[in-house]
Design a protein around this motif. Structure first.
Motif, mmCIF file in Angstrom:
data_model
loop_
_atom_site.group_PDB
_atom_site.id
_atom_site.type_symbol
_atom_site.label_atom_id
_atom_site.label_comp_id
_atom_site.label_asym_id
_atom_site.label_seq_id
_atom_site.Cartn_x
_atom_site.Cartn_y
_atom_site.Cartn_z
ATOM 1 N N PHE A 282 99.278 -15.138 79.358
ATOM 2 C CA PHE A 282 97.897 -15.274 79.268
ATOM 3 C C PHE A 282 97.032 -14.284 79.575
ATOM 4 N N ARG A 283 96.134 -14.082 79.267
ATOM 5 C CA ARG A 283 95.017 -13.161 79.843
ATOM 6 C C ARG A 283 93.748 -13.993 80.080
ATOM 7 N N GLN A 284 93.319 -13.635 81.275
ATOM 8 C CA GLN A 284 92.043 -14.460 81.592
ATOM 9 C C GLN A 284 90.813 -13.808 81.115
ATOM 10 N N THR A 285 89.586 -14.460 80.744
ATOM 11 C CA THR A 285 88.744 -13.969 80.447
ATOM 12 C C THR A 285 87.618 -13.967 81.639
ATOM 13 N N PRO A 286 87.225 -12.657 82.007
ATOM 14 C CA PRO A 286 86.394 -12.721 83.063
ATOM 15 C C PRO A 286 85.082 -13.347 82.936
ATOM 16 N N GLU A 287 84.540 -14.026 84.000
ATOM 17 C CA GLU A 287 83.143 -14.664 84.042
ATOM 18 C C GLU A 287 82.208 -13.485 84.329
ATOM 19 N N PRO A 288 81.343 -13.299 83.456
ATOM 20 C CA PRO A 288 80.068 -12.409 83.623
ATOM 21 C C PRO A 288 79.406 -12.586 85.111
ATOM 22 N N GLY A 289 79.722 -11.536 85.443
ATOM 23 C CA GLY A 289 79.038 -11.223 87.142
ATOM 24 C C GLY A 289 79.997 -11.678 88.350
ATOM 25 N N ALA A 290 80.902 -12.139 87.826
ATOM 26 C CA ALA A 290 82.213 -12.926 88.952
ATOM 27 C C ALA A 290 82.926 -11.574 89.620
ATOM 28 N N THR A 291 83.157 -11.998 90.759
ATOM 29 C CA THR A 291 83.976 -10.880 91.633
ATOM 30 C C THR A 291 85.264 -11.490 91.667
ATOM 31 N N GLY A 292 86.348 -10.853 91.438
ATOM 32 C CA GLY A 292 87.865 -11.185 91.510
ATOM 33 C C GLY A 292 88.242 -11.027 92.938
#
Length: 459
Positions: A282-292
């Motif tokens: 599974f690939r995760q969809t980054p949330e706009p503006g979020a920091t991992g």
């Protein structure tokens, strides 16, 4: 150091408040008091409607006004109860006085002594908890669980034909499909949801030690068990005829064990999805503006599933404790259940928060079909099971003289990598019928999934 202004101690009432708001409407102290008011009012209406002790049925307007005390219960009532309890030092007595005040306002002082009539505090409390827990489960927690099941079902159907390498003991194993694996979790959770849906919410209304003693003194000719049953069932609850001062809480233990069971299935789901993300399935969809990560800009961490794991563990710890504690009361009554039950919302709250995270997490992943295919293509040795099983069938049918086919394939594949050409060469040299050889030569890791796709239809 300057003291902070008053702050919520639990993250459920602070950081995560928005995710669990629905439970607070039922399982907060205010929610409990609203239910207490409802029970007290309904008992008054029952007694007067049956003309008990010379009373007369209330008018429709009077009934509506009394019921409005619970229906419109809000900040003024919360504040007034706090004032009353500051004097009474007893929460249920404060509720009784609040109801009496409404009677006085309606000019119904003549029936004031029917307020809380022949009832112990636990008669009010057990019914109130049954009402609030039932509402919290059926209006908030169960719909959220079913939303997660619905998302799993949708993804199971979407990915039903997407073959992937299974991993038993973490090692390459007979392929499956992603859809079938998600369907397993949906099926497991639906079973528990159905069990929760069938919960019996029991109530008692039989006085200080469950004997109707005061009731009988007040009216020796009344059929008090029948009256109690009618009243309890009128609230939408199941009647418990045999209790001490308290309702025995067995239904609560059963319910919390089931919710805890659901938690553990969800925990299994969260760890599996986390692992699939780690493997790249599974690939995760980054949330706009979020920091991992505060230092590694590329990171997209599976925080939804990690958050869910922790909250599911917290929830089960609380619910398991509730289930173990609530079924025991010394002799006819002790107060261990009183403070314990005030934490029902904590147990269900952490579970609801986990469900919210899982639902959001499932909505932020996408299947990497290319990686699944590449993984399968790198593990042709998983067809060893298929080859040795078909040889066994051929030997039994008299079409082959091979001895110990399992050992033959073990020698070829155990701890070794075998590619398409190597496996084809091996099959070509086997003592098998042409039809059997052809079936094996056409088999690939991508097609070796049995009826995995069709199994999704059992959802």
């Amino acid at each position: 150091m300057t003291a902070l202004p008053p702050q919520p101690l639990s993250p459920l009432d602070g950081r995560y408040r928005q995710a669990v708001l629905g439970l607070g409407d039922h399982l907060s102290e205010a929610g409990l008091n609203r239910a207490r008011v409802q029970v007290e009012v309904e008992w008054l209406i029952y007694l007067t409607s049956h003309r008990m002790f010379g009373s007369s049925p209330l008018t429709e307007a009077q009934v509506e006004s009394l019921r409005a005390l619970a229906a419109d219960f809000g900040q003024p009532e919360i504040d007034r109860l706090a004032e009353l309890e500051a004097t009474t030092k007893h929460d249920v007595k404060a509720v009784e006085y609040l109801v009496r005040e409404r009677l006085h306002a309606l000019g119904l002082d003549s029936i004031a002594e029917l307020t809380h009539f022949a009832a112990t505090s636990e008669d009010i409390n057990n019914l109130s908890y049954a009402l609030t827990v039932s509402a919290a489960i059926n209006e908030v927690w169960l719909p959220k669980l079913r939303s997660v099941i619905g998302e799993l079902r949708a993804q199971a159907i979407e990915y039903r034909d997407d073959a992937m390498l299974a991993r038993t003991h973490g090692q390459p194993a007979t392929p499956t499909t992603m859809g079938k694996e998600l369907a397993v979790f949906a099926y497991r959770l639906e079973r528990v949801a159905a069990q929760v849906d069938r919960t019996e919410y029991l109530g008692k209304f039989s006085g200080a030690t469950g004997t109707f003693a005061a009731h009988v003194v007040a009216d020796p000719d009344a059929d008090w068990p029948r009256i109690s049953r009618e009243f309890v069932t009128s609230l939408g609850l199941e009647w418990n005829p045999l209790t001490t001062q308290i309702e025995s809480h067995d239904w609560q233990a059963e319910l919390y064990n089931r919710v805890s069971h659901a938690n553990r299935i969800l925990h299994n789901l969260a760890t599996d999805i986390w692992t699939y993300i780690s493997l790249g399935y599974f690939r995760q969809t980054p949330e706009p503006g979020a920091t991992g990560s505060s230092t590694m800009p590329h990171k997209v961490n599976p925080i939804r599933f990690e958050n869910a794991e922790a909250n599911l563990e917290l929830s089960s710890a609380v619910l398991d404790s509730l289930a173990a504690t609530l079924v025991t009361s010394r002799l006819q009554r002790d107060l261990t259940d009183s403070t314990t039950q005030r934490n029902i919302g904590v147990g269900l709250g952490h579970s609801l928060l986990a469900l919210d995270n899982i639902q959001r997490g499932l909505g932020q992943i996408a299947l990497d079909r290319d990686l699944l295919a590449a993984d399968l293509d790198a593990n042709w040795e998983v067809l060893g099971e298929a080859i040795q099983t078909l040889i066994r069938a051929e030997v039994t049918a008299g079409r082959s003289q091979i001895t110990d086919p399992y050992a033959l394939l073990k020698e070829l594949t155990r701890g070794k990598r075998v590619d398409r050409d190597g496996l084809a060469e091996f099959v070509a040299g086997l003592d098998l019928s042409q039809a059997a050889k052809q079936r094996l030569l056409e088999l690939t890791p991508q097609t070796y999934t049995g009826v995995a796709s069709a199994l999704v239809d059992y959802l």
